[in-house]
Design an enzyme around this catalytic site. Structure first.
Site, PDB file in Angstrom:
ATOM      1  N   GLY A 223     -52.402 131.529 100.887  1.00 53.43           N
ATOM      2  CA  GLY A 223     -52.273 132.307 102.099  1.00 53.43           C
ATOM      3  C   GLY A 223     -50.846 132.629 102.469  1.00 53.43           C
ATOM      4  O   GLY A 223     -50.590 133.588 103.203  1.00 53.43           O
TER       5      GLY A 223
ATOM      6  N   GLY B 168     -50.417 130.799  90.567  1.00 55.13           N
ATOM      7  CA  GLY B 168     -51.392 130.632  91.644  1.00 55.13           C
ATOM      8  C   GLY B 168     -51.019 131.476  92.843  1.00 55.13           C
ATOM      9  O   GLY B 168     -49.918 132.019  92.938  1.00 55.13           O
TER      10      GLY B 168
ATOM     11  N   GLY C 190     -48.107 132.708 100.035  1.00 62.51           N
ATOM     12  CA  GLY C 190     -47.328 133.363  98.996  1.00 62.51           C
ATOM     13  C   GLY C 190     -47.957 133.224  97.633  1.00 62.51           C
ATOM     14  O   GLY C 190     -49.048 132.666  97.485  1.00 62.51           O
TER      15      GLY C 190
ATOM     16  N   ASP D 265     -51.320 120.320 103.716  1.00 66.73           N
ATOM     17  CA  ASP D 265     -52.364 120.958 102.906  1.00 66.73           C
ATOM     18  C   ASP D 265     -52.632 120.122 101.660  1.00 66.73           C
ATOM     19  O   ASP D 265     -52.730 120.649 100.545  1.00 66.73           O
ATOM     20  CB  ASP D 265     -51.955 122.381 102.523  1.00 66.73           C
ATOM     21  CG  ASP D 265     -53.146 123.205 102.006  1.00 66.73           C
ATOM     22  OD1 ASP D 265     -54.294 122.898 102.387  1.00 66.73           O
ATOM     23  OD2 ASP D 265     -52.927 124.137 101.217  1.00 66.73           O
TER      24      ASP D 265
END
Length: 434
Positions: free
Chosen positions: A27, A24, A29, A140
Protein backbone atom coordinates in the site's frame (compact mmCIF):
# COMPACT_ATOMS: atom_id res chain seq x y z
CA UNK A 1 6.98 9.40 -11.57
CA UNK A 2 6.64 5.80 -10.44
CA UNK A 3 4.80 3.72 -13.02
CA UNK A 4 4.22 0.06 -13.82
CA UNK A 5 6.83 -2.55 -13.00
CA UNK A 6 7.76 -2.91 -16.70
CA UNK A 7 8.43 0.82 -17.03
CA UNK A 8 10.94 0.58 -14.19
CA UNK A 9 12.92 -2.37 -15.56
CA UNK A 10 16.34 -1.13 -16.62
CA UNK A 11 15.82 2.32 -15.14
CA UNK A 12 18.80 3.82 -13.30
CA UNK A 13 17.62 5.52 -10.11
CA UNK A 14 19.66 8.44 -8.75
CA UNK A 15 22.43 7.55 -11.20
CA UNK A 16 23.52 4.45 -9.26
CA UNK A 17 20.76 1.84 -8.87
CA UNK A 18 19.72 -0.05 -12.00
CA UNK A 19 16.38 -1.82 -11.56
CA UNK A 20 16.51 -5.50 -12.56
CA UNK A 21 13.19 -6.83 -11.30
CA UNK A 22 10.21 -6.48 -8.95
CA UNK A 23 10.24 -8.06 -5.50
CA UNK A 24 6.87 -6.96 -4.15
CA UNK A 25 4.26 -4.26 -3.86
CA UNK A 26 2.21 -2.87 -0.98
CA UNK A 27 0.00 0.00 0.00
CA UNK A 28 2.91 2.38 0.55
CA UNK A 29 5.25 1.52 -2.30
CA UNK A 30 6.93 -1.00 -4.59
CA UNK A 31 10.13 -2.91 -3.81
CA UNK A 32 12.44 -3.54 -6.75
CA UNK A 33 15.62 -5.56 -7.08
CA UNK A 34 18.40 -3.28 -8.30
CA UNK A 35 22.12 -3.48 -8.94
CA UNK A 36 24.18 -0.79 -7.28
CA UNK A 37 26.46 0.32 -10.08
CA UNK A 38 30.15 0.53 -9.27
CA UNK A 39 29.83 -1.77 -6.23
CA UNK A 40 28.26 -4.62 -8.22
CA UNK A 41 25.94 -5.59 -5.37
CA UNK A 42 22.21 -6.15 -5.43
CA UNK A 43 19.90 -4.15 -3.19
CA UNK A 44 16.20 -4.00 -2.46
CA UNK A 45 15.01 -0.60 -3.62
CA UNK A 46 11.74 0.57 -2.05
CA UNK A 47 10.06 3.40 -3.97
CA UNK A 48 7.10 5.22 -2.46
CA UNK A 49 3.88 5.40 -4.44
CA UNK A 50 3.44 8.89 -5.91
CA UNK A 51 0.33 9.67 -3.82
CA UNK A 52 2.30 8.88 -0.65
CA UNK A 53 5.36 10.84 -1.72
CA UNK A 54 3.20 13.89 -2.48
CA UNK A 55 1.56 14.11 0.95
CA UNK A 56 2.55 17.29 2.85
CA UNK A 57 5.81 16.82 4.72
CA UNK A 58 6.37 13.32 3.29
CA UNK A 59 9.94 13.99 2.14
CA UNK A 60 11.03 15.33 5.55
CA UNK A 61 9.37 12.46 7.41
CA UNK A 62 10.86 9.99 4.98
CA UNK A 63 14.35 11.35 5.58
CA UNK A 64 13.96 11.25 9.36
CA UNK A 65 12.65 7.68 9.22
CA UNK A 66 15.42 6.49 6.90
CA UNK A 67 18.06 7.98 9.18
CA UNK A 68 16.47 6.27 12.18
CA UNK A 69 16.28 2.92 10.40
CA UNK A 70 19.93 3.21 9.41
CA UNK A 71 20.72 3.16 13.15
CA UNK A 72 19.01 -0.23 13.57
CA UNK A 73 22.05 -2.49 13.71
CA UNK A 74 20.93 -6.06 14.30
CA UNK A 75 21.73 -9.22 12.30
CA UNK A 76 18.03 -9.95 11.98
CA UNK A 77 17.11 -6.49 10.68
CA UNK A 78 17.44 -5.55 7.04
CA UNK A 79 20.26 -3.01 6.75
CA UNK A 80 19.51 0.39 5.21
CA UNK A 81 22.26 1.59 2.87
CA UNK A 82 20.94 4.77 1.35
CA UNK A 83 17.90 6.98 0.78
CA UNK A 84 17.04 9.95 -1.34
CA UNK A 85 14.93 11.33 -4.16
CA UNK A 86 15.06 10.81 -7.90
CA UNK A 87 12.91 13.57 -9.31
CA UNK A 88 9.59 13.21 -7.49
CA UNK A 89 10.25 9.59 -6.48
CA UNK A 90 11.46 8.88 -2.93
CA UNK A 91 13.51 5.70 -2.53
CA UNK A 92 15.15 3.62 0.18
CA UNK A 93 18.03 1.26 -0.70
CA UNK A 94 18.23 -1.76 1.60
CA UNK A 95 20.00 -5.08 1.96
CA UNK A 96 18.75 -7.65 -0.55
CA UNK A 97 17.78 -10.73 1.47
CA UNK A 98 17.72 -14.20 -0.07
CA UNK A 99 15.54 -16.69 1.75
CA UNK A 100 11.97 -17.95 2.13
CA UNK A 101 9.22 -15.86 3.75
CA UNK A 102 7.31 -17.66 6.47
CA UNK A 103 4.02 -17.60 4.59
CA UNK A 104 5.62 -19.73 1.86
CA UNK A 105 7.05 -22.08 4.51
CA UNK A 106 3.56 -22.52 5.95
CA UNK A 107 2.06 -23.13 2.53
CA UNK A 108 4.69 -25.77 1.71
CA UNK A 109 5.17 -27.50 5.07
CA UNK A 110 2.22 -26.57 7.26
CA UNK A 111 2.68 -25.56 10.92
CA UNK A 112 6.24 -25.57 12.22
CA UNK A 113 7.49 -27.91 14.88
CA UNK A 114 6.79 -26.36 18.27
CA UNK A 115 10.48 -25.92 19.09
CA UNK A 116 11.18 -24.34 15.70
CA UNK A 117 8.19 -22.00 15.94
CA UNK A 118 9.30 -20.78 19.37
CA UNK A 119 12.87 -20.19 18.25
CA UNK A 120 11.81 -18.34 15.08
CA UNK A 121 9.52 -16.04 17.05
CA UNK A 122 12.13 -15.52 19.77
CA UNK A 123 14.57 -14.34 17.07
CA UNK A 124 11.91 -11.99 15.69
CA UNK A 125 11.45 -10.59 19.19
CA UNK A 126 15.18 -9.92 19.50
CA UNK A 127 14.99 -7.78 16.37
CA UNK A 128 11.90 -6.01 17.69
CA UNK A 129 13.64 -5.35 20.99
CA UNK A 130 16.45 -3.55 19.16
CA UNK A 131 13.93 -1.57 17.10
CA UNK A 132 11.77 -0.66 20.08
CA UNK A 133 14.88 0.60 21.85
CA UNK A 134 15.16 3.20 19.07
CA UNK A 135 11.49 4.06 19.21
CA UNK A 136 10.70 2.16 16.00
CA UNK A 137 7.46 0.17 15.90
CA UNK A 138 7.04 -2.23 12.97
CA UNK A 139 3.22 -2.01 12.73
CA UNK A 140 2.87 -4.63 9.99
CA UNK A 141 4.44 -7.81 11.34
CA UNK A 142 3.15 -10.92 9.54
CA UNK A 143 4.55 -14.13 8.00
CA UNK A 144 5.32 -12.49 4.66
CA UNK A 145 7.49 -9.93 6.46
CA UNK A 146 9.66 -12.54 8.18
CA UNK A 147 12.25 -14.26 5.98
CA UNK A 148 13.78 -17.61 6.90
CA UNK A 149 17.46 -17.77 5.96
CA UNK A 150 19.22 -21.14 6.06
CA UNK A 151 17.88 -24.61 6.86
CA UNK A 152 14.50 -24.78 8.58
CA UNK A 153 15.89 -26.82 11.50
CA UNK A 154 18.69 -24.31 12.16
CA UNK A 155 17.59 -21.15 10.42
CA UNK A 156 17.97 -17.52 11.27
CA UNK A 157 15.40 -14.86 10.45
CA UNK A 158 15.33 -11.49 8.82
CA UNK A 159 12.49 -9.12 9.68
CA UNK A 160 11.47 -7.19 6.57
CA UNK A 161 9.65 -3.95 5.90
CA UNK A 162 10.67 -1.90 8.89
CA UNK A 163 11.13 0.87 6.36
CA UNK A 164 8.60 3.71 6.48
CA UNK A 165 6.96 2.43 9.66
CA UNK A 166 6.35 5.90 11.08
CA UNK A 167 5.36 7.29 7.70
CA UNK A 168 2.91 4.42 7.27
CA UNK A 169 1.40 5.23 10.66
CA UNK A 170 0.92 8.90 9.81
CA UNK A 171 -0.63 7.96 6.46
CA UNK A 172 -2.91 5.47 8.22
CA UNK A 173 -4.03 8.09 10.72
CA UNK A 174 -4.83 10.61 8.01
CA UNK A 175 -6.76 8.01 6.03
CA UNK A 176 -8.72 7.00 9.11
CA UNK A 177 -9.68 10.51 10.06
CA UNK A 178 -10.41 11.49 6.48
CA UNK A 179 -12.39 8.55 5.15
CA UNK A 180 -12.78 5.95 7.86
CA UNK A 181 -10.55 3.44 6.06
CA UNK A 182 -8.09 1.24 7.91
CA UNK A 183 -4.65 0.38 6.51
CA UNK A 184 -2.79 -2.73 7.57
CA UNK A 185 -3.20 -6.49 7.40
CA UNK A 186 -6.39 -7.33 9.34
CA UNK A 187 -5.32 -10.85 10.38
CA UNK A 188 -2.39 -9.44 12.42
CA UNK A 189 -3.68 -6.06 13.62
CA UNK A 190 -3.97 -5.22 17.30
CA UNK A 191 -7.31 -3.95 18.63
CA UNK A 192 -5.88 -0.45 18.96
CA UNK A 193 -4.76 -0.54 15.32
CA UNK A 194 -8.26 -1.64 14.29
CA UNK A 195 -9.57 1.44 16.11
CA UNK A 196 -7.03 3.73 14.45
CA UNK A 197 -5.33 4.70 17.71
CA UNK A 198 -1.65 5.64 18.09
CA UNK A 199 0.51 2.52 18.35
CA UNK A 200 3.41 1.58 20.58
CA UNK A 201 5.62 -1.49 21.02
CA UNK A 202 2.78 -3.50 22.54
CA UNK A 203 0.97 -3.44 19.20
CA UNK A 204 3.93 -5.37 17.76
CA UNK A 205 3.65 -7.91 20.61
CA UNK A 206 0.01 -8.51 19.68
CA UNK A 207 1.10 -9.15 16.09
CA UNK A 208 3.76 -11.53 17.44
CA UNK A 209 0.96 -13.44 19.18
CA UNK A 210 -0.90 -13.72 15.87
CA UNK A 211 2.30 -14.86 14.14
CA UNK A 212 3.10 -17.49 16.76
CA UNK A 213 -0.49 -18.73 16.70
CA UNK A 214 -0.24 -19.25 12.94
CA UNK A 215 3.13 -20.99 13.12
CA UNK A 216 1.75 -23.42 15.72
CA UNK A 217 -1.67 -24.26 14.25
CA UNK A 218 -1.50 -23.18 10.60
CA UNK A 219 -3.76 -20.14 10.67
CA UNK A 220 -4.04 -16.76 12.33
CA UNK A 221 -6.26 -16.47 15.44
CA UNK A 222 -9.38 -15.40 13.59
CA UNK A 223 -8.76 -17.41 10.44
CA UNK A 224 -9.51 -16.55 6.85
CA UNK A 225 -12.90 -14.94 7.47
CA UNK A 226 -13.87 -11.66 5.77
CA UNK A 227 -11.75 -8.77 6.98
CA UNK A 228 -14.62 -7.13 8.86
CA UNK A 229 -15.19 -10.30 10.88
CA UNK A 230 -11.46 -10.71 11.54
CA UNK A 231 -11.25 -7.17 12.89
CA UNK A 232 -14.34 -7.75 15.00
CA UNK A 233 -12.58 -10.78 16.46
CA UNK A 234 -9.53 -8.73 17.39
CA UNK A 235 -11.74 -6.17 19.09
CA UNK A 236 -14.22 -8.39 20.90
CA UNK A 237 -13.81 -12.14 20.71
CA UNK A 238 -11.44 -14.27 22.77
CA UNK A 239 -8.82 -15.97 20.57
CA UNK A 240 -9.13 -19.75 20.24
CA UNK A 241 -6.54 -21.54 22.44
CA UNK A 242 -3.89 -23.23 20.32
CA UNK A 243 -4.05 -26.51 22.24
CA UNK A 244 -7.79 -26.69 21.63
CA UNK A 245 -7.29 -26.25 17.90
CA UNK A 246 -4.42 -28.74 17.59
CA UNK A 247 -4.43 -31.02 20.65
CA UNK A 248 -2.33 -33.63 18.84
CA UNK A 249 0.67 -31.29 18.58
CA UNK A 250 1.62 -31.46 22.25
CA UNK A 251 1.85 -27.68 22.66
CA UNK A 252 2.92 -26.87 26.24
CA UNK A 253 0.32 -25.18 28.39
CA UNK A 254 2.83 -22.45 29.31
CA UNK A 255 3.29 -21.65 25.62
CA UNK A 256 -0.46 -21.41 25.07
CA UNK A 257 -0.66 -19.07 28.05
CA UNK A 258 1.95 -16.78 26.48
CA UNK A 259 0.15 -16.73 23.13
CA UNK A 260 -3.06 -15.69 24.88
CA UNK A 261 -1.17 -13.06 26.89
CA UNK A 262 0.14 -11.51 23.67
CA UNK A 263 -3.41 -11.47 22.30
CA UNK A 264 -4.89 -9.61 25.26
CA UNK A 265 -7.37 -6.95 24.11
CA UNK A 266 -5.92 -4.41 26.56
CA UNK A 267 -2.30 -3.64 25.76
CA UNK A 268 -1.47 -3.19 29.46
CA UNK A 269 -2.19 -6.92 29.93
CA UNK A 270 0.38 -8.04 27.34
CA UNK A 271 4.01 -8.87 28.19
CA UNK A 272 6.04 -5.84 29.20
CA UNK A 273 8.61 -5.99 26.40
CA UNK A 274 9.88 -7.99 23.44
CA UNK A 275 12.94 -9.00 25.44
CA UNK A 276 10.87 -10.36 28.33
CA UNK A 277 8.59 -12.26 25.95
CA UNK A 278 11.53 -13.87 24.12
CA UNK A 279 12.98 -15.12 27.41
CA UNK A 280 9.64 -16.50 28.58
CA UNK A 281 9.06 -18.21 25.24
CA UNK A 282 12.36 -20.06 25.41
CA UNK A 283 11.58 -21.17 28.96
CA UNK A 284 8.50 -23.00 27.68
CA UNK A 285 10.71 -25.40 25.71
CA UNK A 286 11.77 -27.08 28.97
CA UNK A 287 8.54 -27.51 30.96
CA UNK A 288 8.73 -29.31 34.32
CA UNK A 289 8.27 -33.08 34.08
CA UNK A 290 4.87 -34.32 35.33
CA UNK A 291 4.72 -36.28 38.57
CA UNK A 292 4.78 -40.07 38.28
CA UNK A 293 1.42 -41.38 37.12
CA UNK A 294 0.12 -37.94 36.23
CA UNK A 295 1.00 -37.94 32.53
CA UNK A 296 -1.92 -40.01 31.27
CA UNK A 297 -4.32 -38.21 33.61
CA UNK A 298 -3.25 -34.85 32.19
CA UNK A 299 -3.59 -36.10 28.61
CA UNK A 300 -7.13 -37.32 29.38
CA UNK A 301 -7.94 -33.96 30.96
CA UNK A 302 -6.70 -32.09 27.87
CA UNK A 303 -8.71 -34.36 25.59
CA UNK A 304 -11.87 -33.56 27.52
CA UNK A 305 -11.36 -29.79 27.38
CA UNK A 306 -10.52 -29.62 23.68
CA UNK A 307 -14.00 -30.54 22.44
CA UNK A 308 -15.91 -27.34 21.63
CA UNK A 309 -19.12 -27.16 23.64
CA UNK A 310 -22.44 -26.76 21.84
CA UNK A 311 -24.86 -24.11 23.15
CA UNK A 312 -26.58 -25.44 26.24
CA UNK A 313 -30.38 -25.63 26.53
CA UNK A 314 -30.12 -22.81 29.08
CA UNK A 315 -28.41 -20.56 26.54
CA UNK A 316 -30.83 -21.47 23.77
CA UNK A 317 -33.78 -20.65 26.01
CA UNK A 318 -32.68 -17.07 26.63
CA UNK A 319 -34.71 -14.52 24.64
CA UNK A 320 -33.04 -12.82 21.68
CA UNK A 321 -34.64 -9.61 20.43
CA UNK A 322 -34.47 -9.03 16.68
CA UNK A 323 -35.25 -5.68 15.10
CA UNK A 324 -35.88 -6.92 11.59
CA UNK A 325 -38.05 -4.61 9.47
CA UNK A 326 -40.59 -6.74 7.64
CA UNK A 327 -40.31 -9.57 10.16
CA UNK A 328 -39.67 -13.10 8.78
CA UNK A 329 -40.34 -11.76 5.29
CA UNK A 330 -37.19 -9.63 5.48
CA UNK A 331 -34.89 -10.86 2.68
CA UNK A 332 -32.10 -11.48 5.20
CA UNK A 333 -34.25 -13.86 7.27
CA UNK A 334 -32.31 -13.26 10.50
CA UNK A 335 -35.18 -14.11 12.84
CA UNK A 336 -36.03 -17.23 10.87
CA UNK A 337 -32.40 -18.42 10.86
CA UNK A 338 -32.14 -18.01 14.64
CA UNK A 339 -35.46 -19.76 15.24
CA UNK A 340 -34.37 -22.70 13.10
CA UNK A 341 -31.16 -22.90 15.15
CA UNK A 342 -33.28 -23.25 18.30
CA UNK A 343 -33.02 -19.77 19.78
CA UNK A 344 -36.00 -18.09 21.41
CA UNK A 345 -36.59 -15.12 19.09
CA UNK A 346 -38.61 -12.05 20.12
CA UNK A 347 -39.56 -9.58 17.40
CA UNK A 348 -38.83 -6.02 18.51
CA UNK A 349 -38.79 -2.47 17.24
CA UNK A 350 -36.74 0.63 17.98
CA UNK A 351 -39.24 1.64 20.69
CA UNK A 352 -39.48 -1.77 22.38
CA UNK A 353 -38.42 -2.32 25.95
CA UNK A 354 -35.39 -4.60 26.06
CA UNK A 355 -35.96 -5.65 29.64
CA UNK A 356 -35.35 -9.38 30.00
CA UNK A 357 -33.64 -9.65 26.62
CA UNK A 358 -30.22 -11.33 26.63
CA UNK A 359 -29.09 -10.20 23.18
CA UNK A 360 -30.32 -7.92 20.41
CA UNK A 361 -29.78 -8.20 16.66
CA UNK A 362 -30.33 -5.08 14.53
CA UNK A 363 -30.98 -5.63 10.81
CA UNK A 364 -31.03 -2.80 8.21
CA UNK A 365 -34.14 -2.43 6.08
CA UNK A 366 -32.00 -2.31 2.95
CA UNK A 367 -28.45 -1.73 1.76
CA UNK A 368 -29.22 1.99 1.73
CA UNK A 369 -30.35 1.93 5.37
CA UNK A 370 -27.12 0.64 6.93
CA UNK A 371 -26.17 4.01 8.42
CA UNK A 372 -29.60 4.24 10.04
CA UNK A 373 -29.16 0.74 11.47
CA UNK A 374 -25.72 1.66 12.82
CA UNK A 375 -27.14 4.72 14.59
CA UNK A 376 -29.91 2.62 16.12
CA UNK A 377 -27.56 -0.16 17.22
CA UNK A 378 -25.15 2.34 18.80
CA UNK A 379 -27.99 4.09 20.63
CA UNK A 380 -29.41 0.84 21.99
CA UNK A 381 -25.97 -0.43 23.03
CA UNK A 382 -25.49 2.75 25.09
CA UNK A 383 -28.64 2.17 27.16
CA UNK A 384 -28.04 1.32 30.82
CA UNK A 385 -28.06 -2.46 31.35
CA UNK A 386 -28.45 -3.01 27.61
CA UNK A 387 -27.90 -6.57 26.33
CA UNK A 388 -25.10 -7.25 23.82
CA UNK A 389 -26.09 -5.67 20.50
CA UNK A 390 -25.17 -7.30 17.20
CA UNK A 391 -25.38 -5.30 13.96
CA UNK A 392 -25.90 -6.85 10.54
CA UNK A 393 -24.34 -5.09 7.58
CA UNK A 394 -22.41 -5.43 4.36
CA UNK A 395 -19.49 -7.83 4.53
CA UNK A 396 -17.46 -5.44 2.37
CA UNK A 397 -18.05 -2.25 4.39
CA UNK A 398 -14.89 -1.85 6.52
CA UNK A 399 -15.92 1.62 7.63
CA UNK A 400 -19.31 0.49 8.92
CA UNK A 401 -17.78 -2.40 10.83
CA UNK A 402 -15.00 -0.33 12.42
CA UNK A 403 -17.41 2.42 13.44
CA UNK A 404 -19.87 -0.13 14.82
CA UNK A 405 -17.37 -1.87 17.08
CA UNK A 406 -15.92 1.48 18.17
CA UNK A 407 -19.39 2.65 19.23
CA UNK A 408 -20.02 -0.24 21.61
CA UNK A 409 -21.71 -2.79 19.33
CA UNK A 410 -20.85 -6.28 20.62
CA UNK A 411 -20.32 -7.95 17.24
CA UNK A 412 -20.82 -7.48 13.54
CA UNK A 413 -22.65 -9.99 11.31
CA UNK A 414 -21.71 -9.75 7.60
CA UNK A 415 -24.52 -9.96 5.06
CA UNK A 416 -25.59 -12.05 3.25
CA UNK A 417 -25.86 -13.99 6.46
CA UNK A 418 -24.32 -17.39 7.12
CA UNK A 419 -26.88 -19.03 9.48
CA UNK A 420 -24.20 -21.07 11.27
CA UNK A 421 -22.04 -18.01 11.81
CA UNK A 422 -25.04 -16.00 13.01
CA UNK A 423 -26.07 -18.68 15.52
CA UNK A 424 -22.50 -18.95 16.81
CA UNK A 425 -22.17 -15.20 17.35
CA UNK A 426 -25.52 -14.92 19.09
CA UNK A 427 -24.60 -17.88 21.31
CA UNK A 428 -21.37 -16.15 22.24
CA UNK A 429 -23.29 -12.98 23.13
CA UNK A 430 -25.70 -14.95 25.29
CA UNK A 431 -22.90 -16.67 27.15
CA UNK A 432 -21.32 -13.27 27.85
CA UNK A 433 -24.47 -12.38 29.85
CA UNK A 434 -24.00 -15.18 32.37
Amino acid sequence: MAGTADSWLGRVVAGRYQVTGTLGQGGMGTVYEAEQLGLERYVALKVLHPHVARTPGAAARFQREAQLLARLKHPGAVHVFDHGADGEDLYLAMERVFGTPLHEVLESHGPLEVKTAVEVVAQVLEVLDAAHGLGIVHRDLKPSNVMRVGELSASSVKVLDFGLAALMHEEQHSRLTGSGQVLGTPAYMSPEQCRGEPLDARADLYSVGCLLHELLVGRAPFGDSPAVEVMSGHLYRPPPPVRQLRPERGIPEALETLVLACLAKEKAQRPASARELAARLRETLAPPAPARGEGKKQERSRAVTTTPAAPSPEVLARPVAVIEPGGPDNPHGIGTALAVAGYRVVSASADSSLEGMHALVVVPRSAQAQEEALTLASTLAARPHAPPVLLCGSGEDFSLMSRAVASGVYDYVPLPVDPTDLARKVGRALRSRR
